[in-house]
Design a protein around this motif. Structure first.
Motif, PDB file in Angstrom:
ATOM      1  N   TYR A  70      -4.628  -6.575  -1.509  1.00  0.00           N
ATOM      2  CA  TYR A  70      -4.363  -7.781  -2.288  1.00  0.00           C
ATOM      3  C   TYR A  70      -2.870  -7.891  -2.594  1.00  0.00           C
ATOM      4  O   TYR A  70      -2.220  -6.902  -2.944  1.00  0.00           O
ATOM      5  N   ARG A 133      -5.450  -9.990  -9.271  1.00  0.00           N
ATOM      6  CA  ARG A 133      -5.993 -10.631  -8.072  1.00  0.00           C
ATOM      7  C   ARG A 133      -6.908 -11.799  -8.425  1.00  0.00           C
ATOM      8  O   ARG A 133      -7.644 -11.763  -9.419  1.00  0.00           O
ATOM      9  N   HIS A 141      -4.191 -11.979   0.477  1.00  0.00           N
ATOM     10  CA  HIS A 141      -4.644 -10.667   0.939  1.00  0.00           C
ATOM     11  C   HIS A 141      -4.105 -10.473   2.347  1.00  0.00           C
ATOM     12  O   HIS A 141      -3.835 -11.442   3.059  1.00  0.00           O
TER      13      HIS A 141
END
Length: 311
Positions: A70, A133, A141
């Protein structure tokens, strides 16, 4: 245990979302975030451009990649507005970690003299604002797209294992100093989970935890209890959704069902939940609605909701 800070802020966020569904008249005098020409910076330009640089502070937009791929947004405010002469390498770094359903912008909703990151910068700290995230500026990502359910296959366990260490490692590598940490709500949970396992301790100087862990049974307002119980009971019906988007139709339907309860006044949710609030005005509400709430994973919300403790 359930985390009172998490649930209170979640319910507060839900209250704000309701304001987007039900009539609300905001002040026309809002001026936060305008640049010198009086133009509102585009929020997608980044947190630095929309809420820091406009007030005369230096700010850097950075990114950190976690070990599970991420790409997280990170903002650095290296000095105060009136400085420009101190060696940033000698300043103490401080990481600000937001709670659930918001991002780093939540620290910057007020004028500069009332925003914690800018106050800290003015008092000589090297300020770093983290964004977990799934939030607006951390929806990337190395191989997954947010439209892919696999992108949302995580809960706060992964924030402990991957997000927080990635931010700590990066800040430590850049500053070479032990870190002061300020977490709010979910930001306290992931910190305590890390610290209790002996992680990050060697990089930590101090920690200030805002709205840390507690039982939901400590809530003393009827609205708070009703909303929390309803949320915990209904959230499992959303489990088919990978992304928990507070502004999406499924969550909107849940909110409307919540507002159908005769004990809840959706036209005055904030006062009913928190009591008379000295510091929440229409300008603050409008500023919040311009930026928040943010998405998280449904798995994360379910994980948190499963930790209930009612008498």
């Amino acid at each position: 245990m359930v985390f009172l800070g998490f649930m209170q802020f979640s319910v507060l966020s839900l209250c704000f979302i309701v304001l987007t569904t039900f009539p609300y008249q905001a002040s026309s005098r809002v001026s936060f975030g305008r640049n010198q020409n009086g133009v509102n910076p585009h929020l997608d330009d980044g947190i630095c451009a929309s809420a820091v640089i406009v007030h005369g502070y230096k700010c850097q937009e950075l990114q950190v990649t976690t070990k599970d791929g991420y790409i997280l947004s990170l903002q650095r405010i290296p000095e105060g507005r009136l400085e420009g002469r101190n060696d940033v390498s000698r300043k103490q770094p401080v990481i600000l970690q937001h709670g659930v359903l918001v991002d780093g912008m939540t620290w910057l909703m007020n004028p500069p003299e009332q925003d914690l990151p800018l106050i800290l910068a003015d008092h000589g700290f090297d300020v770093w604002i983290a964004n977990t995230r799934g939030t607006r500026h951390s929806r990337r990502h190395v191989s997954l797209d947010p439209s892919n359910p696999a992108f949302w296959n995580w809960s706060w366990d992964e924030l402990v294992i991957y997000d927080l260490p990635a931010v700590f490692d990066y800040v430590f590598s850049q500053t070479g100093q032990k870190i002061n940490y300020v977490g709010h709500s979910l930001g306290t949970l992931i910190a305590l989970a890390s610290f209790s396992e002996g992680k990050l301790i060697n990089q930590l100087k101090s920690a200030a935890l805002l709205s840390p862990i507690a039982y939901l049974s400590h809530m003393n307002t009827a609205l708070g209890v009703i909303a929390a119980k309803s949320f915990i009971g209904e959230i499992t019906t959303l489990f088919g959704l990978a992304e928990f988007n507070p502004k999406g139709l499924p969550v909107d339907a849940f909110l409307k069902s919540l507002c159908a309860d005769p004990r809840i006044d959706c036209y005055d949710l904030m006062t009913a939940l928190t009591g008379k609030n000295c510091c929440l005005n229409s300008s603050t509400v409008e500023r919040f609605l311009m930026n928040e709430p943010q998405s998280t994973s449904t798995k994360n919300m379910v994980h948190l909701a499963q930790s209930k403790s009612f008498p």
